[in-house]
Motif scaffolding. Structure first.
Motif, short mmCIF file in Angstrom:
data_model
loop_
_atom_site.label_atom_id
_atom_site.label_comp_id
_atom_site.label_asym_id
_atom_site.label_seq_id
_atom_site.Cartn_x
_atom_site.Cartn_y
_atom_site.Cartn_z
N ALA A 25 -17.24 1.93 8.86
CA ALA A 25 -16.15 0.96 9.05
C ALA A 25 -15.72 0.34 7.74
N ALA A 26 -16.67 -0.09 6.92
CA ALA A 26 -16.32 -0.78 5.68
C ALA A 26 -15.68 0.15 4.66
N LEU A 27 -16.12 1.40 4.63
CA LEU A 27 -15.54 2.36 3.69
C LEU A 27 -14.16 2.83 4.13
N PRO A 33 -10.59 -3.97 6.48
CA PRO A 33 -10.08 -5.00 7.40
C PRO A 33 -10.63 -4.87 8.82
N THR A 34 -10.90 -3.65 9.27
CA THR A 34 -11.48 -3.47 10.60
C THR A 34 -12.89 -4.03 10.65
N VAL A 55 -17.17 0.66 13.56
CA VAL A 55 -17.48 -0.75 13.79
C VAL A 55 -18.19 -0.95 15.13
N LEU A 56 -17.86 -0.13 16.13
CA LEU A 56 -18.55 -0.23 17.41
C LEU A 56 -19.99 0.27 17.30
N GLY A 59 -9.20 -10.89 12.59
CA GLY A 59 -8.46 -9.85 11.89
C GLY A 59 -7.06 -10.29 11.49
N ILE A 60 -6.36 -10.92 12.42
CA ILE A 60 -4.97 -11.32 12.16
C ILE A 60 -4.93 -12.46 11.14
N ALA A 61 -5.81 -13.43 11.28
CA ALA A 61 -5.79 -14.59 10.40
C ALA A 61 -6.07 -14.22 8.95
#
Length: 622
Positions: free
Chosen positions: A198-200, A204-205, A169-170, A336-338
């Motif tokens: 990141a998506a694979l 959620p990240t 993701v970075l 992320g949390i929501a």
């Protein structure tokens, strides 16, 4: 791509940052400190913080790749019967971790080392990102906060996929930042690659980081005041579409692929729906202030530190350049949390997804404060060092009991795994009860098997296993006598310890056991046996009242007892041995290996009802 380089908007960089020699030296020192601080923990068992199940789940897939070859579309976790497939995250981490195993490195060390490697790469990409978006001091402090928070000290070397997703993701955000500065195909490729990883690996990240990606792209698109058509085009250029749509499509495609495999499984077919309910949670959960406070408390204690958040938020509001991007950083934890509320409240390690954003805004706050103080006399670097040290002390000291688990983790395998390994052979399959979906026992026993995960795993499913005849033991964790009934999925079984019954297709298949039982009637077993002696036990009834019992005589030869269970009764032999299934029709006592006589025994029963002995004979006497 034919996009032309955009004019540099106010607040954006006008040139590539010039990295000084001391920055390179600083990076090397931080990398050395990361390695030295984690090195003593890399050979620990994957059991710290009560999350052995998640770490061994990942490691089991790594072992599967090492033993059977890398198959990214069909990762295996051998806990629910053949064909063992439980696709969750895309197993890219496990594929990387299997490489050190091919060099002879043990599975635990290989997984921890791979995780630490991606943690280091995440830190380096975060440093590059902050160096481009802010100043050298912000980048330096951000790397330190990311690398040495109590959270990082514990989880940076755990056998988890988290930091591969963070690394991806970075890279995703960095690719978009660099492309907006210099729209080259290589930056699009970098963004697509990072976003896809990141998506694979962990969707959620990726979702948590949508805010800074969208806000940075929008901010950098504003070079002047174009007509409304140009305004829209600047925000949805082909490069940005490629860097967002391709990762999203890959993440969705993998999820659909995994769900299709689960729905085809008689055990896992409800998992996709249950998983969605768990990950997304409910609106009522989000109304519970206490749940939010749990997560905020973890962030404050393990990462940011009490009181330091005010400094970070203030810096974003007051002094940040590219303020929209920094507001995006602030929104990462909330997003992320929501959205994925339940896992963030249940599992502390989920915060790995948002720690880079928290480290970035905290670094901005510390560096801005140091700059303000330095204007009044002290050197900025000195003030920065003092503030960073205060931050570390204010987080590490109060949370010592948390991060020190990295150094105090068990170095031995679970006792359940040791017992299973001692009583079975490599290649044997094992049924495990009392640990519904926890792979750690089978992982450390180095066995494949079936975990009794009720109501999803039934005896009918166990009976229909394609490798049914390879199941050689039933292990029951804890006082779970009712699960002893599962031994009857095989024709013969032998209680050998307080937790284990050996399973087989015949009496000889069980080996030299003192006591065995079967669902087959005694009369059928003794067909053709011409010489036997009758034992005076016929007609004996044992009441399951905790008192009534019958003495089973010792002596030479093999004792065969025909029995019936009335009601819910289960026969229990000498103290310390797991109960025999109530379905048993025949009990057999035989001399221990190498001895001429069999020992005596005592039989009683548990639950409501009674046990009736219909007949007892001895064979094989001189």
């Amino acid at each position: 791509m034919s996009d032309e380089a955009p004019q540099t908007p106010p607040g954006a960089r006008s040139q590539w940052p010039q990295v000084e020699r001391w920055e390179i030296a600083f990076l090397l020192v931080v990398l050395l400190a990361i390695g030295l601080s984690r090195l003593p923990t890399l050979d620990n068992k994957l059991l710290e913080n009560g999350l052995g199940y998640r770490q061994t789940f990942t490691a089991f897939q790594t072992v599967g790749f090492h033993e059977s070859g890398i198959d990214l579309l069909h990762p295996t976790v051998p806990i629910f019967g053949a064909p063992w497939e439980i696709p969750t995250e895309f197993p890219l981490f496990q594929a990387f971790a299997s490489v050190p195993m091919s060099w002879g490195i043990p599975a635990d060390v290989a997984n921890r080392t791979t995780a630490l490697g991606f943690f280091v790469l995440s830190g380096l990409v975060l440093w590059v990102l902050l160096r481009f978006l802010a100043t050298r001091y912000v980048a330096a402090v951000g790397l330190v906060v990311f690398s040495f928070s109590p959270f990082a000290l514990l989880w940076s070397r755990a056998s988890l996929i988290e930091y591969l997703a963070t690394f991806g993701v970075l890279l995703w955000l960095l690719g978009i930042v660099l492309w907006r500065y210099e729209p080259r195909l290589r930056w699009i490729a970098l963004g697509v690659t990072g976003g896809a990883v990141a998506a694979l690996v962990k969707l959620p990240t990726a979702v948590a980081w949508v805010a800074p990606i969208v806000l940075h792209n929008t901010y950098m698109a504003v070079r002047r005041k174009p007509a409304w058509v140009g305004w829209i085009r600047q925000r949805i250029r082909l490069g940005f579409l490629a860097m967002t749509i391709i990762p999203a499509a890959l993440g969705v495609a993998w999820t659909l692929h995994g769900d299709a495999i689960k729905r085809a499984s008689p055990i896992l077919h409800t998992l996709p729906e249950r998983g969605k309910q768990f990950f997304l949670g409910t609106l009522d959960q989000r109304r519970e202030i206490g749940e939010w406070l749990v997560v905020l408390g973890r962030i404050s204690t393990w990462i940011v530190g009490h009181g330091w958040a005010i400094l970070a938020i203030g810096a974003v509001v007051v002094v940040a350049r590219n303020r929209a991007t920094w507001i995006g950083f602030l929104l990462v934890p909330f997003t992320g949390i929501a959205i994925f509320f339940t896992p963030y409240t249940w599992f502390g390690y989920y915060l790995a997804a948002v720690t880079p954003a928290l480290a970035a805004v905290l670094a901005l706050g510390i560096a801005s404060t140091a700059s303000w103080i330095a204007k009044r006399g002290p050197k900025e670097a000195l003030v920065l060092a003092v503030l960073t040290t205060l931050w570390f002390a204010s987080t590490a000291i109060p949370s010592y009991g948390y991060w020190s688990q990295a150094y105090d983790a068990p170095r031995g395998a679970p006792f359940e795994a040791i017992e299973i390994a001692q009583l079975t052979q490599p290649g044997d399959r094992v049924i495990v009860g009392g640990i519904p979906d926890d792979p750690r026992v089978l992982y450390y026993a180095q066995r494949k098997g079936l975990m009794i995960y009720q109501p999803y795993v039934t005896r009918e499913i166990a009976q229909d296993l394609v490798d049914h005849d390879n199941y050689r033991a039933l292990y029951l964790a804890g006082p779970l006598s009712h699960l002893a009934e599962w031994a009857a999925v095989r024709p013969w079984y032998a209680p050998v310890t307080a937790n284990t019954l050996l399973l087989g297709s015949s009496l000889t298949d069980l080996g030299a056991v003192e006591l065995a039982a079967t669902t087959e009637p005694m009369a059928a077993l003794l067909v053709g046996v011409e010489s036997f002696g009758v034992v005076e036990l016929e007609g004996t009834e044992i009441q399951c009242d905790g008192v009534d019992q019958v003495e089973i005589p010792g002596g030479s030869g093999t004792l065969w007892v025909a029995m019936r269970a009335i009601g819910e009764a289960r026969p229990v032999m000498r103290s310390g041995i797991v109960p025999v299934p109530s379905e048993s029709s025949t009990l057999v006592w035989q001399p221990p290996d190498g001895e001429a006589d069999r020992p005596g025994d005592v039989m009683t029963c548990i639950n409501e009802g009674s046990i009736v002995i219909d007949m007892a004979v001895v064979t094989g006497t001189n």
